[in-house]
Structures are given as C-alpha cells and as structure tokens.
Motif scaffolding. Structure first.
Motif, short mmCIF file in Angstrom:
data_model
loop_
_atom_site.label_atom_id
_atom_site.label_comp_id
_atom_site.label_asym_id
_atom_site.label_seq_id
_atom_site.Cartn_x
_atom_site.Cartn_y
_atom_site.Cartn_z
N LEU A 63 22.37 -41.30 -11.07
CA LEU A 63 21.45 -40.56 -10.22
C LEU A 63 20.00 -40.93 -10.50
O LEU A 63 19.21 -41.13 -9.58
CB LEU A 63 21.65 -39.06 -10.43
N LEU A 64 19.65 -41.04 -11.79
CA LEU A 64 18.25 -41.14 -12.18
C LEU A 64 17.72 -42.56 -12.28
O LEU A 64 16.51 -42.76 -12.31
CB LEU A 64 18.04 -40.42 -13.52
N GLU A 65 18.58 -43.57 -12.34
CA GLU A 65 18.13 -44.95 -12.44
C GLU A 65 18.40 -45.67 -11.12
O GLU A 65 19.53 -45.77 -10.67
CB GLU A 65 18.87 -45.66 -13.58
N ASP A 103 22.33 -41.59 -2.53
CA ASP A 103 21.84 -40.34 -3.08
C ASP A 103 22.06 -39.12 -2.18
O ASP A 103 22.36 -38.04 -2.69
CB ASP A 103 20.37 -40.46 -3.46
N PRO A 104 21.91 -39.23 -0.85
CA PRO A 104 22.18 -38.04 -0.03
C PRO A 104 23.58 -37.47 -0.22
O PRO A 104 23.78 -36.26 -0.17
CB PRO A 104 21.97 -38.55 1.40
N TRP A 105 24.56 -38.33 -0.48
CA TRP A 105 25.92 -37.84 -0.70
C TRP A 105 26.04 -37.16 -2.06
O TRP A 105 26.85 -36.25 -2.24
CB TRP A 105 26.91 -38.99 -0.59
N ARG A 106 25.22 -37.60 -3.02
CA ARG A 106 25.25 -36.96 -4.34
C ARG A 106 24.79 -35.51 -4.25
O ARG A 106 25.17 -34.68 -5.08
CB ARG A 106 24.37 -37.72 -5.33
N VAL A 107 23.95 -35.21 -3.28
CA VAL A 107 23.47 -33.84 -3.12
C VAL A 107 24.63 -32.88 -2.93
O VAL A 107 24.61 -31.75 -3.44
CB VAL A 107 22.49 -33.75 -1.92
N LEU A 108 25.66 -33.30 -2.23
CA LEU A 108 26.82 -32.43 -2.02
C LEU A 108 27.55 -32.17 -3.33
O LEU A 108 28.03 -31.06 -3.57
CB LEU A 108 27.76 -33.06 -0.99
N ARG A 109 27.65 -33.19 -4.18
CA ARG A 109 28.29 -33.01 -5.48
C ARG A 109 27.46 -32.09 -6.37
O ARG A 109 28.00 -31.22 -7.07
CB ARG A 109 28.47 -34.37 -6.16
N ILE A 110 26.15 -32.26 -6.32
CA ILE A 110 25.25 -31.39 -7.09
C ILE A 110 25.39 -29.95 -6.59
O ILE A 110 25.49 -29.01 -7.38
CB ILE A 110 23.79 -31.88 -6.96
N GLN A 111 25.43 -29.79 -5.28
CA GLN A 111 25.61 -28.46 -4.70
C GLN A 111 26.90 -27.82 -5.19
O GLN A 111 26.93 -26.63 -5.53
CB GLN A 111 25.61 -28.56 -3.18
#
Length: 254
Positions: free
Chosen positions: A31-33, A44-52
């Motif tokens: 995520l951060l690199e 990254d937009p798809w990672r938002v769903l996992r974070i949610q």
C-alpha cells in the motif's frame, strides 16, 4: 532468516500461507510503497474496500465489548521475566475490576496480559497484525481480530480503550504511546490514563522530553501531565481505580 520463521505460518487477514506461498512483502508495504509510476491508479482504489472491511470487522467484533484497558510492551520477553509476571498481575487486577483487556495478541507482554485477563474471568482480546515475524495469536486470546493494516488496527485500539498501560517495549510500543499522546494533546480524543510501568526504563525518554524537547518549545510544560509513571502493580491499580469507578457508574469515554 531462520528456517523456522521461513516455514512458519504467515497470516494475511483470514488467509494462512506457508512454505513457498509466504510473500516477501506485507500488505502495508504494497500500500505505502509506489512500485511503478501511475500503477496506484489501477490498484489502490480496490484496496480501499479491503481497508473498509477491516474497520467493519474490527468495529463489529468489539462493539459490545464494554470498558477495556489496552496493555502494550515487548513481544520478546519470556515467561520467566519479571515484567511478564508484573504484566500478568496488572491484567488480572484490571479484569477483577470488570474491565476487558486488549493486547496485540502476540507473545511476551501481550501473552502475559491476555493470560491475566483470562484467569480473572475478563474478556481477553487480541488485535493481531500481518508481520514477517511474531505472528499468530497467543493461546490466551479469547476474542481475536487479525489486521493487514497498522492504521486500521491502531484505530480499533484507540476506539475501544479507556486507558493504556505501557510496559517496557520497543518501537511498536513507542508508536502506540506517542499516537495516543498526540491524539489527546490535539483533542482528537478525550483524555484517558496513559500509564508507563517502570520508572528506570522510561526515565531517559521522559528526561529528554522534559529537557531538550520542552526547552526547545516543541511541547508545552503541562503536556507531560498526561503521563502517569508507576513501578508496582499496586500503583498501576491505584492509577486506574478512579477511572474504572466511572465506568462502573455507567460513564464511557466520548
């Protein structure tokens, strides 16, 4: 990297990976690199769903927990260490007061905290994190949540804790302590007890803050009043006593 660490379980959310399936990078690293120019636009937009989902799962698991105290400290101490015994007794006293105990779910101080909570009959909570090493919930966790992302886990620690007890530890312990201090100082959360256990261990850090940091004007002289320093189980118990009584009367942190 030792063979044991290389071949052990690697927990990635609900997934367990072993052997050749163990990844070389954590989810936080991905995520951060930024790996390639513009690549984040596609991933990254798809990672938002996992974070949610991590927030939803964490909030859902602890929503009915009630008042709790988080205990932080080194994962590297063994059960024969005096701080293991002290942490166990502190957690047991916290449980005897009717509060749950939350730790990072790992070994060392965290294991001692969960064991003390369990033996007192209190709810023993572990908030695990995806790491290359020191993974897995200790055997004394009764309610465990595994996280991929540190910031999601740290939010859950803050949201459901009504005090922090901070045993001697390393960078991870410092991180949790200073994040709570910053949030209280900036009025992002209501003030609650921050208890450092072990005056000899913490004295160098506190002397530096009282001296160069305060003299430079980077903090206000009263900011260190947010911290309680204790050496014994009885002192920690006394520092928590009034705060715990408020929750027995039905009050909760905002």
């Amino acid at each position: 990297m030792s063979e044991t660490k290389q071949n052990g379980d690697y927990r990635k959310g609900p997934v367990v990976l072993r052997g050749s399936q163990r990844p070389d990078r954590t989810t936080d690293q991905n995520l951060l690199e930024e790996t390639a120019p513009g690549s984040w636009v596609h991933s990254d937009p798809w990672r938002v769903l996992r974070i949610q989902s991590e927030f939803v799962e964490g909030f859902g698991a602890l929503a009915e927990l009630g008042p709790a105290v988080s205990i932080f400290g080194s994962a590297r101490i063994r059960s024969e260490h005096e701080d293991y015994t002290k942490t166990y007794e502190i957690a047991k006293r916290i449980g005897d007061r009717g509060l749950a105990v939350i730790t990072g779910g790992g070994p060392g101080v965290m294991e001692a905290g969960n064991k003390g909570a369990r033996d007192s009959g209190a709810v023993s909570v572990g908030l695990g994190i995806e790491l290359p090493y020191e993974q897995g919930m200790n055997q004394y966790v009764e309610l465990g949540v595994n996280f991929r992302y540190f910031f999601a886990r740290k939010t859950v620690f803050i949201k459901y804790s009504h005090a922090f007890v901070v045993m001697p530890g390393g960078f991870g312990t410092f991180d949790e302590l200073f994040e709570a201090l910053c949030l209280i100082q900036t009025h992002k959360i209501q003030k609650f007890p921050l208890i450092l256990v072990g005056s000899e261990y913490w004295s160098g850090l506190l002397d530096w803050i009282r001296g160069p940091v305060c003299d430079y004007g980077a903090i206000s002289p009263g900011d260190l009043d947010l911290i309680h320093v204790c050496d014994t189980v009885d002192e920690v118990d006394a520092a928590l006593q009034e705060h715990c009584a408020q929750y027995r009367d039905g009050q909760r942190k905002a």
